[in-house]
Design a protein around this motif. Structure first.
Motif, PDB file in Angstrom:
ATOM      1  N   LEU A  98      13.202  -8.789 -31.193  1.00 30.89           N
ATOM      2  CA  LEU A  98      11.636  -8.066 -30.841  1.00 30.89           C
ATOM      3  C   LEU A  98      11.229  -9.440 -29.686  1.00 30.89           C
ATOM      4  CD1 LEU A  98       9.068  -6.694 -30.690  1.00 30.89           C
ATOM      5  CD2 LEU A  98       8.240  -8.272 -32.875  1.00 30.89           C
TER       6      LEU A  98
ATOM      7  N   ASP B 176       9.503  -3.401 -39.684  1.00 32.39           N
ATOM      8  CA  ASP B 176      10.390  -4.007 -40.036  1.00 32.39           C
ATOM      9  C   ASP B 176      10.506  -4.656 -41.589  1.00 32.39           C
ATOM     10  OD1 ASP B 176      11.460  -3.990 -37.641  1.00 32.39           O
ATOM     11  OD2 ASP B 176      10.601  -6.300 -36.990  1.00 32.39           O
TER      12      ASP B 176
ATOM     13  N   SER C   6       5.612  -3.144 -35.026  1.00 36.76           N
ATOM     14  CA  SER C   6       7.116  -3.426 -35.340  1.00 36.76           C
ATOM     15  C   SER C   6       7.142  -4.370 -36.663  1.00 36.76           C
ATOM     16  CB  SER C   6       7.672  -4.583 -34.051  1.00 36.76           C
ATOM     17  OG  SER C   6       7.620  -3.741 -32.926  1.00 36.76           O
TER      18      SER C   6
ATOM     19  N   ASP D 238       6.142   3.574 -36.559  1.00 33.21           N
ATOM     20  CA  ASP D 238       7.276   3.455 -35.631  1.00 33.21           C
ATOM     21  C   ASP D 238       6.927   4.163 -34.414  1.00 33.21           C
ATOM     22  OD1 ASP D 238       9.769   2.452 -35.052  1.00 33.21           O
ATOM     23  OD2 ASP D 238      10.627   4.500 -34.971  1.00 33.21           O
TER      24      ASP D 238
ATOM     25  N   TYR E 199       3.114 -11.559 -36.233  1.00 34.72           N
ATOM     26  CA  TYR E 199       4.035 -11.009 -36.759  1.00 34.72           C
ATOM     27  C   TYR E 199       4.316 -11.276 -38.293  1.00 34.72           C
ATOM     28  CZ  TYR E 199       8.760  -9.112 -37.494  1.00 34.72           C
ATOM     29  OH  TYR E 199      10.146  -8.620 -38.049  1.00 34.72           O
TER      30      TYR E 199
ATOM     31  N   LYS F  76       4.730   2.307 -32.203  1.00 37.23           N
ATOM     32  CA  LYS F  76       5.206   1.116 -31.770  1.00 37.23           C
ATOM     33  C   LYS F  76       5.899   1.409 -30.492  1.00 37.23           C
ATOM     34  CE  LYS F  76       9.619   0.232 -32.797  1.00 37.23           C
ATOM     35  NZ  LYS F  76      10.732  -0.598 -33.679  1.00 37.23           N
TER      36      LYS F  76
END
Length: 134
Positions: free
Chosen positions: A58, A39, A35, A117, A83, A120
């Motif tokens: 998220l 992003d 993610s 993606d 993250y 994810k």
């Protein structure tokens, strides 16, 4: 160049940088890792992408999952740190590749981030399966 970038990303973003015996936590790590990368790419390459909102969404989703899956505050904190670290390293790599200055290069790296993606989404589906089983 794409191969070099992929190798650098995979080298810089180990899947299990926080040691845990909790396999559910490991799935969350993967989910957060992919993610964050997606992003960051979106923030660099998509006009009007709101990365702060994406991050909030998220972790709101992760908070919702914790109603059914037990994650400690420490684990959630580690996910937030992950993250941030992945965001920084991905952004650094994209800057080195020149995507901040030449947006037309974004298309060149789209397939890599489409794969991220997809990964994810695979992690998300694993989390949903775990919730359905409980």
């Amino acid at each position: 160049m794409i191969t070099r970038f992929t190798i650098l990303i995979l080298f810089l973003l180990p899947l299990n940088d926080v040691r845990s015996d909790n396999s559910v936590y490991n799935i969350f790590q993967d989910f957060v890792q992919f993610s964050s990368s997606v992003d960051t790419y979106s923030d660099v390459c998509i006009r009007d992408f709101d990365q702060d909102k994406a991050k909030r969404d998220l972790f709101d989703l992760i908070d919702t999952f914790t109603e059914n899956i037990e994650l400690s505050e420490l684990e959630i904190s580690k996910l937030k740190e992950k993250y941030f670290r992945i965001n920084q390293s991905t952004r650094s790599q994209l800057i080195q590749l020149g995507l901040m200055k030449e947006k037309n290069l974004c298309r060149k790296y789209l397939k890599i981030f489409e794969r991220f993606d997809n990964k994810k989404n695979e992690s998300l589906m694993k989390i949903v399966e775990i919730i359905d089983e409980s």
